[in-house]
Design a protein around this motif. Structure first.
Motif, PDB file in Angstrom:
ATOM      1  N   HIS A   1       1.901  -0.720   3.774  1.00  0.00           N
ATOM      2  CA  HIS A   1       1.389  -0.700   2.401  1.00  0.00           C
ATOM      3  C   HIS A   1       2.296  -1.473   1.446  1.00  0.00           C
TER       4      HIS A   1
ATOM      5  N   ARG B   1       5.761   4.458  -1.880  1.00  0.00           N
ATOM      6  CA  ARG B   1       4.578   3.611  -2.012  1.00  0.00           C
ATOM      7  C   ARG B   1       4.285   3.251  -3.468  1.00  0.00           C
TER       8      ARG B   1
ATOM      9  N   SER C   1      -4.958   3.985   2.816  1.00  0.00           N
ATOM     10  CA  SER C   1      -4.697   3.427   1.499  1.00  0.00           C
ATOM     11  C   SER C   1      -4.982   4.474   0.421  1.00  0.00           C
TER      12      SER C   1
END
Length: 320
Positions: free
Chosen positions: A30, A270, A220
């Motif tokens: 990611h 993230r 995601s």
């Protein structure tokens, strides 16, 4: 059976190891999210423990005490003005049993002179400002201050007006959509997908299922903010109405399930900011940050300022 286990055990083992590796190293799958702001110090309802909640005076006091994000809720008056208020019904805040949607802005009653702090039972706030604020006033007064706008009611006109105000004052990047309900958030995102947004309650449940199943590192995530209660305040500084939440075993279980440091670290890696609330004592500030919260939401902006002065947070990510 043994032949099945011969293939199953290595597969499960490989999956588990891969999941754990990616949980700790999400950068391999990611790209890190970037937001226009990063908030460690967050003021709940403008810091409703030091001034009457959600008034211009409260928000001003919060900004003067170093807050980096103002949290608030919005409703719409009968004549279409966007009002900053936690409640739609004004009985708790004003003593008048009337809904905002039934009042014109000019007819809005004043806040009580002394208002109990919702998440700090037995504590009260006062102030010289007892007038309900307009969202537009805050956008004008604090043009580059990030503001977290929670939409509680399924009102498409309200959602459109909030979006239009964010566009008018060129602050879509620093105005956050928040709602506990996914169907409301869906409408917010449809109206203005440029504004960053937070997890809803159903999405938090999905997040936890993904985390405990090991799937989260592979999935995601669109949200930029995870905002949630720190259970240690329940039945201590905050006495809930729900009998279920008054049960210590239930609260203890919630704490174990929700307060997962590894989850918070993964999200932060993230680029998803983790905000825990409502923390009003040093012990709560300390616990929230020790769990990996990137930001703490408080009713007492000056207390959090003092705590952060004594306990500086780690350096912020270079991308924020």
């Amino acid at each position: 059976m043994s032949s099945y286990l011969y293939y199953l055990l290595p597969a499960v083992g490989g999956y588990t190891l891969t999941s754990l590796f990616l949980l700790r190293n999400p950068q391999y799958l990611h790209r890190r999210k970037t937001t226009a702001f990063y908030s460690t110090h967050i003021s709940h309802r403008g810091g409703g423990g030091e001034r009457i909640e959600s008034t211009v005076e409260a928000f001003t006091n919060a900004v003067e005490n170093g807050t980096e994000l103002l949290e608030l809720d919005c409703h719409m008056t009968k004549d279409g003005r966007v009002i900053v208020s936690h409640d739609e019904n004004l009985l708790r805040q004003t003593g008048c049993d009337v809904n905002i949607s039934d009042c014109n802005f000019e007819d809005m009653p004043l806040y009580k002179e002394r208002l109990e702090v919702t998440f700090y039972t037995g504590r009260y706030s006062t102030g010289t400002d007892r007038r309900f604020a307009l969202l537009e006033e805050l956008f004008q007064k604090f043009p580059r201050m990030p503001i977290n706008v929670e939409i509680k009611e399924d009102n498409e006109m309200l959602i459109k007006k909030v979006s239009d105000l964010a566009k008018t004052y060129n602050r879509e990047d620093i105005t956050v959509w928040a709602s506990v309900k996914s169907h409301i958030m869906k409408k917010c995102r449809k109206e203005n997908p440029s504004m960053p947004f937070a997890f809803t309650v159903p999405r938090v449940v999905q997040l936890l299922l993904l985390y405990y199943s090991g799937l989260l590192p592979f999935v995601s995530v669109g949200e930029s903010f995870l905002q949630g209660y720190i259970p240690s305040i329940i039945n201590r500084t905050f006495i809930p109405e729900s009998p279920i939440l008054r049960n210590r075993i239930v609260v203890s279980l919630l704490d174990k399930v929700l307060m997962q440091k590894q989850l918070f670290k993964h999200l932060a890696a993230r680029g998803i900011q983790v905000h825990l609330f409502v923390c009003n004592e040093d012990s709560d500030f300390q616990r929230a940050f020790s769990l990996g919260a990137t930001g703490v939401m408080t009713d007492y902006p000056s207390r959090l300022r003092d705590y952060l002065t004594r306990h500086p947070p780690p350096p912020r990510p270079a991308s924020q």
